[in-house]
Design a protein around this motif. Structure first.
Motif, short mmCIF file in Angstrom:
data_model
loop_
_atom_site.label_atom_id
_atom_site.label_comp_id
_atom_site.label_asym_id
_atom_site.label_seq_id
_atom_site.Cartn_x
_atom_site.Cartn_y
_atom_site.Cartn_z
N THR A 180 5.25 -0.48 -2.10
CA THR A 180 4.14 -1.38 -1.79
C THR A 180 3.62 -2.02 -3.06
O THR A 180 3.86 -1.54 -4.17
CB THR A 180 2.98 -0.62 -1.12
OG1 THR A 180 2.37 0.26 -2.08
CG2 THR A 180 3.48 0.21 0.07
N ASP A 182 0.54 -2.06 -3.99
CA ASP A 182 -0.41 -1.14 -4.61
C ASP A 182 0.32 -0.12 -5.49
O ASP A 182 -0.12 0.19 -6.60
CB ASP A 182 -1.23 -0.40 -3.55
CG ASP A 182 -2.33 -1.27 -2.93
OD1 ASP A 182 -2.65 -2.33 -3.54
OD2 ASP A 182 -2.85 -0.91 -1.86
N GLU A 242 -3.87 -13.08 4.24
CA GLU A 242 -2.65 -12.60 3.59
C GLU A 242 -2.43 -13.31 2.26
O GLU A 242 -2.04 -12.70 1.26
CB GLU A 242 -1.45 -12.81 4.50
CG GLU A 242 -1.47 -12.00 5.78
CD GLU A 242 -2.31 -12.62 6.88
OE1 GLU A 242 -2.47 -11.98 7.93
OE2 GLU A 242 -2.80 -13.76 6.69
N THR A 311 6.04 -4.45 -0.18
CA THR A 311 5.31 -4.94 0.99
C THR A 311 3.86 -4.47 0.89
O THR A 311 3.48 -3.78 -0.06
CB THR A 311 5.93 -4.43 2.28
OG1 THR A 311 5.98 -2.99 2.24
CG2 THR A 311 7.35 -4.96 2.45
N GLU A 312 3.05 -4.84 1.87
CA GLU A 312 1.65 -4.41 1.83
C GLU A 312 1.52 -2.92 2.16
O GLU A 312 0.78 -2.19 1.51
CB GLU A 312 0.81 -5.22 2.82
CG GLU A 312 -0.67 -4.81 2.80
CD GLU A 312 -1.53 -5.62 3.74
OE1 GLU A 312 -2.77 -5.50 3.64
OE2 GLU A 312 -0.98 -6.36 4.59
N LYS A 313 2.26 -2.48 3.17
CA LYS A 313 2.16 -1.10 3.62
C LYS A 313 3.52 -0.43 3.57
O LYS A 313 4.55 -1.07 3.78
CB LYS A 313 1.60 -1.04 5.05
CG LYS A 313 0.20 -1.63 5.19
CD LYS A 313 -0.25 -1.62 6.64
CE LYS A 313 -1.63 -2.25 6.79
NZ LYS A 313 -2.05 -2.31 8.21
N ALA A 314 3.52 0.85 3.31
CA ALA A 314 4.77 1.61 3.27
C ALA A 314 5.45 1.56 4.64
O ALA A 314 4.79 1.64 5.68
CB ALA A 314 4.49 3.06 2.87
N GLU A 316 7.02 -0.98 5.93
CA GLU A 316 7.23 -2.33 6.42
C GLU A 316 8.54 -2.89 5.88
O GLU A 316 8.97 -2.54 4.78
CB GLU A 316 6.08 -3.24 6.00
CG GLU A 316 4.76 -2.93 6.68
CD GLU A 316 3.64 -3.86 6.24
OE1 GLU A 316 2.69 -4.03 7.01
OE2 GLU A 316 3.72 -4.39 5.10
#
Length: 444
Positions: A180, A182, A242, A311-314, A316
């Protein structure tokens, strides 16, 4: 596509250059209609390419003359000049260029300015030879289609992926690459905190004010956060939640990247990577080829890994970002139309694309076809690069490609540069301004 020590491509000045008002071309068109196709005359073509494609140009020149007897005379220009060079050559009446490989985003401007030929009929008539269905679908339309007409054939596929230095990650107890954005930020912070004082940083982030540099870094994040440039109706959505997250992600990493991101172009970023001074770099997939084949200049040979963009979230699915990419076009006023068409059809073929992927010296070309992507030699030599390149097969994010596309890209890039410099307000304020300008440019 990347290059070891030469600044990478593409279109900073060209964006401005392509906004030159179209000149009256009726006289030039009449000249083009008198095309002799070079069947009984000069068996040579002048072909315009960017500096990062110099290796490919030499390969193409040698192999095409060997196969056909036609001499290719490459004209090599910096990445930020190819669009304006081609437009001015045609508009001025000089007409020295027969074929070219500009950034795909510039096709709309070049078509509007009367600088390139409509290839719709050629592609239809020679479909059995061209095999349009073999082009990677997410690449074919953006790299060729403008307002329902085809103006080009894909040449350099070009998508970004995330490369990482295994030794640097291991020294900093990072056991796997980030999934991600983050996680990416935290890893970059860790490496820079531990090794920044000794000249090694968490990442090289391309931040120089060019659509193909800073714009590419934003597009990577826009894809990762699930955003779009335009909605399905062609209306700008560049200030979506987004998109704001994508812009903020660039701001957040700015202070922890190779100094100074605003001055980091392809030359600076690539040199840091090949010198083993950064943990991560978002770059074209051929970076892996160059990492192994730089005649002793690379300090990362055998020490790198590659993965999909975060990606934004694990969990995805990663989405490819077509941040660059180049298309073969035929110059509007060439007197060698058939000769130029024959060349670009050959140069965009499965055989040629597959050969360019693994040629030594390296050419910097990435896959444009399904068949060349799955080429056995490519898979044997560079299986990990082949694996991440498959992200282009499903829903890649492409830049807008209409007549105003280059202006849209430059407007976005200018505002992002202000944001990163601390003079543009918040990410939301920055993209709200871009949204307003894009709506004005597109009339939507």
């Amino acid at each position: 596509m990347s290059i070891f020590s030469t600044p990478r491509r593409r279109l900073a000045g060209a964006v401005a250059g392509l906004s030159i008002a179209a000149l009256a071309l009726s006289g030039c068109s009449a000249s083009a209609d008198a095309d002799d196709n070079s069947q009984a005359g000069d068996k040579s073509l002048t072909v315009l390419l960017i500096s990062s494609h110099k290796g490919a140009a030499e390969w193409l020149k040698t192999e095409y003359q060997k196969e056909t007897g036609v001499k290719i005379n490459p004209v090599i220009v910096p990445y930020d000049e190819i669009g304006s060079k081609l437009a001015l050559d045609q508009q001025s009446g000089a007409n020295t260029i027969d074929a070219a490989a500009p950034w795909y985003v510039s096709l709309g401007s070049l078509a509007q300015d009367g600088a390139i030929k409509d290839l719709t009929g050629v592609i239809k008539d020679r479909a059995d030879e061209i095999k349009p269905d073999d082009f990677i679908p997410s690449i074919y339309d953006p790299y060729s289609l403008v307002d329902g007409k085809r103006y080009g054939l894909p040449f350099d596929g070009d998508t970004h992926v995330l490369f990482y230095n295994k030794e640097i990650l291991a020294r900093n107890n990072i056991t796997e690459p980030p999934a991600t954005w983050d996680e990416y930020l935290e890893d970059v912070k860790t490496i820079t905190a531990n090794e920044g004082k000794s000249g090694t940083y968490g990442a090289a982030v391309f931040g120089q004010k060019s659509p193909l540099i800073l714009g590419a870094s934003f597009a990577n994040r826009l894809a990762g956060f699930g955003g779009e440039f335009l909605d399905k109706d062609g209306k700008p959505v560049i200030n979506s939640p987004e998109a704001v997250k994508a812009a903020q992600a660039l701001v957040d990493v700015n202070n922890f990247a190779l100094p100074t991101p605003a001055e980091t172009d392809f030359g600076a970023g690539n040199n840091a990577w090949y010198s083993g001074k950064v943990g991560f770099i978002e770059n074209w997939t051929d970076t892996g080829v160059n990492s192994e084949n730089t005649a002793g200049d690379s300090k990362v040979a055998g020490k790198w890994g590659v993965t999909f963009l975060p990606t934004e979230k694990a969990g995805e699915k990663s989405r490819a970002s077509l941040v660059a990419g180049f298309s073969w076009v035929v110059a509007a006023n060439t007197k060698k139309t058939k000769l130029a068409e024959d060349f670009i059809i050959w140069a965009s073929s499965e055989k040629v694309n597959a050969a360019l992927l693994t040629a030594i010296p390296t050419t910097g070309i990435d896959p444009n076809r399904k068949s060349s992507l799955e080429d056995a030699t490519y898979g044997e030599k560079y299986p990990e690069i082949q694996r991440v390149n498959r992200a282009t097969l499903d829903g890649a994010l492409a830049w807008p490609t209409g007549p105003k596309a280059t202006e849209l890209a430059q407007t976005l890039t200018d505002e992002l540069a202000k944001l990163l410099a601390g003079t543009g307000g918040t990410a939301k304020e920055t993209l709200d301004r871009v949204q307003t300008k894009w709506e004005s440019l597109l009339g939507k």
